[in-house]
Design a protein around this motif. Structure first.
Motif, PDB file in Angstrom:
ATOM      1  N   THR A  18     -23.166  24.109 -56.307  1.00 46.85           N
ATOM      2  CA  THR A  18     -22.521  22.886 -55.819  1.00 46.85           C
ATOM      3  C   THR A  18     -22.977  22.569 -54.405  1.00 46.85           C
ATOM      4  O   THR A  18     -23.283  21.415 -54.071  1.00 46.85           O
ATOM      5  CB  THR A  18     -20.992  23.040 -55.837  1.00 46.85           C
TER       6      THR A  18
ATOM      7  N   ILE B 109     -26.526  21.189 -54.353  1.00 47.19           N
ATOM      8  CA  ILE B 109     -26.566  19.800 -54.816  1.00 47.19           C
ATOM      9  C   ILE B 109     -26.073  18.859 -53.723  1.00 47.19           C
ATOM     10  O   ILE B 109     -26.664  17.796 -53.473  1.00 47.19           O
ATOM     11  CB  ILE B 109     -25.717  19.634 -56.100  1.00 47.19           C
ATOM     12  N   VAL B 110     -24.988  19.267 -53.053  1.00 50.87           N
ATOM     13  CA  VAL B 110     -24.429  18.443 -51.973  1.00 50.87           C
ATOM     14  C   VAL B 110     -25.423  18.306 -50.823  1.00 50.87           C
ATOM     15  O   VAL B 110     -25.664  17.204 -50.301  1.00 50.87           O
ATOM     16  CB  VAL B 110     -23.098  19.032 -51.465  1.00 50.87           C
TER      17      VAL B 110
ATOM     18  N   SER C 116     -28.698  18.739 -50.911  1.00 51.99           N
ATOM     19  CA  SER C 116     -29.852  17.945 -51.367  1.00 51.99           C
ATOM     20  C   SER C 116     -29.533  16.458 -51.347  1.00 51.99           C
ATOM     21  O   SER C 116     -30.357  15.637 -50.905  1.00 51.99           O
ATOM     22  CB  SER C 116     -30.254  18.365 -52.787  1.00 51.99           C
ATOM     23  N   SER C 117     -28.344  16.111 -51.803  1.00 50.36           N
ATOM     24  CA  SER C 117     -27.947  14.696 -51.853  1.00 50.36           C
ATOM     25  C   SER C 117     -27.820  14.107 -50.453  1.00 50.36           C
ATOM     26  O   SER C 117     -28.302  12.996 -50.183  1.00 50.36           O
ATOM     27  CB  SER C 117     -26.621  14.550 -52.603  1.00 50.36           C
ATOM     28  N   MET C 118     -27.171  14.855 -49.553  1.00 50.61           N
ATOM     29  CA  MET C 118     -26.961  14.360 -48.191  1.00 50.61           C
ATOM     30  C   MET C 118     -28.280  14.183 -47.443  1.00 50.61           C
ATOM     31  O   MET C 118     -28.549  13.128 -46.864  1.00 50.61           O
ATOM     32  CB  MET C 118     -26.040  15.311 -47.418  1.00 50.61           C
TER      33      MET C 118
ATOM     34  N   GLY D 223     -31.249  14.065 -48.750  1.00 50.45           N
ATOM     35  CA  GLY D 223     -32.055  13.078 -49.462  1.00 50.45           C
ATOM     36  C   GLY D 223     -31.668  11.670 -49.064  1.00 50.45           C
ATOM     37  O   GLY D 223     -32.533  10.794 -48.862  1.00 50.45           O
ATOM     38  N   ALA D 224     -30.357  11.429 -48.925  1.00 50.18           N
ATOM     39  CA  ALA D 224     -29.877  10.101 -48.498  1.00 50.18           C
ATOM     40  C   ALA D 224     -30.348   9.788 -47.081  1.00 50.18           C
ATOM     41  O   ALA D 224     -30.748   8.651 -46.782  1.00 50.18           O
ATOM     42  CB  ALA D 224     -28.351  10.054 -48.570  1.00 50.18           C
TER      43      ALA D 224
ATOM     44  N   SER E  63     -36.432  19.291 -53.875  1.00 47.75           N
ATOM     45  CA  SER E  63     -35.602  18.180 -54.362  1.00 47.75           C
ATOM     46  C   SER E  63     -35.540  17.052 -53.336  1.00 47.75           C
ATOM     47  O   SER E  63     -35.675  15.870 -53.676  1.00 47.75           O
ATOM     48  CB  SER E  63     -34.186  18.672 -54.671  1.00 47.75           C
ATOM     49  N   ILE E  64     -35.349  17.420 -52.062  1.00 54.79           N
ATOM     50  CA  ILE E  64     -35.314  16.404 -51.002  1.00 54.79           C
ATOM     51  C   ILE E  64     -36.691  15.773 -50.850  1.00 54.79           C
ATOM     52  O   ILE E  64     -36.828  14.569 -50.638  1.00 54.79           O
ATOM     53  CB  ILE E  64     -34.851  17.022 -49.677  1.00 54.79           C
TER      54      ILE E  64
ATOM     55  N   ILE F  70     -37.123  13.149 -53.417  1.00 57.26           N
ATOM     56  CA  ILE F  70     -36.442  11.907 -53.024  1.00 57.26           C
ATOM     57  C   ILE F  70     -37.286  11.153 -51.998  1.00 57.26           C
ATOM     58  O   ILE F  70     -37.444   9.930 -52.076  1.00 57.26           O
ATOM     59  CB  ILE F  70     -35.046  12.227 -52.454  1.00 57.26           C
TER      60      ILE F  70
ATOM     61  N   SER G  94     -38.962   7.478 -52.703  1.00 57.33           N
ATOM     62  CA  SER G  94     -38.660   6.343 -51.823  1.00 57.33           C
ATOM     63  C   SER G  94     -39.943   5.714 -51.295  1.00 57.33           C
ATOM     64  O   SER G  94     -40.046   4.497 -51.178  1.00 57.33           O
ATOM     65  CB  SER G  94     -37.764   6.792 -50.661  1.00 57.33           C
TER      66      SER G  94
END
Length: 260
Positions: free
Chosen positions: A6, A9-10, A12-14, A16-17, A58-59, A62, A66
């Motif tokens: 978890t 994933i968090v 990577s998402s942050m 990545g954003a 993963s990042i 992204i 982009s």
């Protein structure tokens, strides 16, 4: 799903954003006068060092996607090179993988030897940033001069901390520098190998100058980007590591208090 997955994933998402935001706004470029240094690969390297190669890759994916999408959505004369995933995506994925394994290979090495190498690298950074500052002052670029001064002071502080403490920053330094240059070398190398002629036509130079032109870009942009990447990555990773350490100590004390 366990807490570790978890968390990855968090993170990577942050990050990545953040990468996407940097790519879509002027925040992705730091004006330093004679060059503009991109910062879009920094979240990739930070994620790789803190959470491992999967998160870094993963990042990076992204980041690559982009760039690929932006090439179609906001085309420039040379955007066509980024239509190829081997240039827009693959190098960005490899940033995270290379950065992690460089860090992992060096983090447990002899600290005395690594600190000696740091003593060599940081003066180079300081001299380079001092030159940029001088150029900005002479050109009366006040904003660029202020930014360069901030990075110069940061590099001096990091050099002092490395000299005075037992903490080894070299693994982070090498990881950030090589990770940044991975992006530069693979992207520009791919352009040279696959699109040298159309690329040179778009920038209005003869094909005979392709090698020197692309090498020039790697030096004037790639090296400054690597230096800035080292400074920002070192500060971010050290700050997050300190927060983690303080949190762990706090939780340990709290558990002891409860059990007593």
């Amino acid at each position: 799903m366990n807490n570790s997955k978890t968390k990855k994933i968090v993170v990577s998402s942050m990050l990545g954003a953040i990468t996407v935001i940097l790519g879509l706004t002027p925040l992705g470029f730091i004006p330093l006068g004679i060059i503009n240094a991109t910062t879009m690969h920094i979240p990739v390297i930070v994620g790789a060092i803190l959470e491992g190669p999967v998160v870094g890759a993963s990042i990076g994916l992204i980041f690559g996607l982009s760039s690929f999408i932006k090439a179609f959505m906001s085309p420039t004369p040379i955007s066509f090179v980024f239509y190829n995933p081997l240039i827009s995506i693959l190098p960005r994925v490899l940033i995270g993988i290379v950065s992690y394994y460089v860090y992992a290979a060096l983090v447990d090495k002899d600290k005395k030897l690594l600190k000696i190498i740091s003593y060599i690298l940081y003066p180079i950074f300081i001299i380079f940033l001092s030159y940029l500052l001088y150029q900005n002052i002479v050109s009366a670029h006040i904003f660029n001069a202020v930014l360069t001064t901030i990075f110069l002071i940061t590099s001096i502080i990091l050099a002092y901390i490395t000299y005075k403490s037992d903490y080894n920053n070299f693994a982070i330094t090498a990881s950030a520098f090589i990770g940044s240059m991975t992006n530069t070398v693979l992207v520009l190398g791919g352009i040279y190998l696959m699109y040298a002629q159309p690329y040179m036509e778009k920038i209005g130079k003869p094909i005979e100058q392709a090698k020197s032109a692309i090498l020039g870009v790697s030096i004037t942009s790639g090296l400054p980007e690597a230096v800035i990447c080292v400074l920002i990555t070192t500060v971010v990773v050290n700050s997050v590591s300190k927060i983690k350490m303080d949190s762990a100590i706090y939780n340990e004390k709290k558990i002891k208090t409860i059990t007593n």
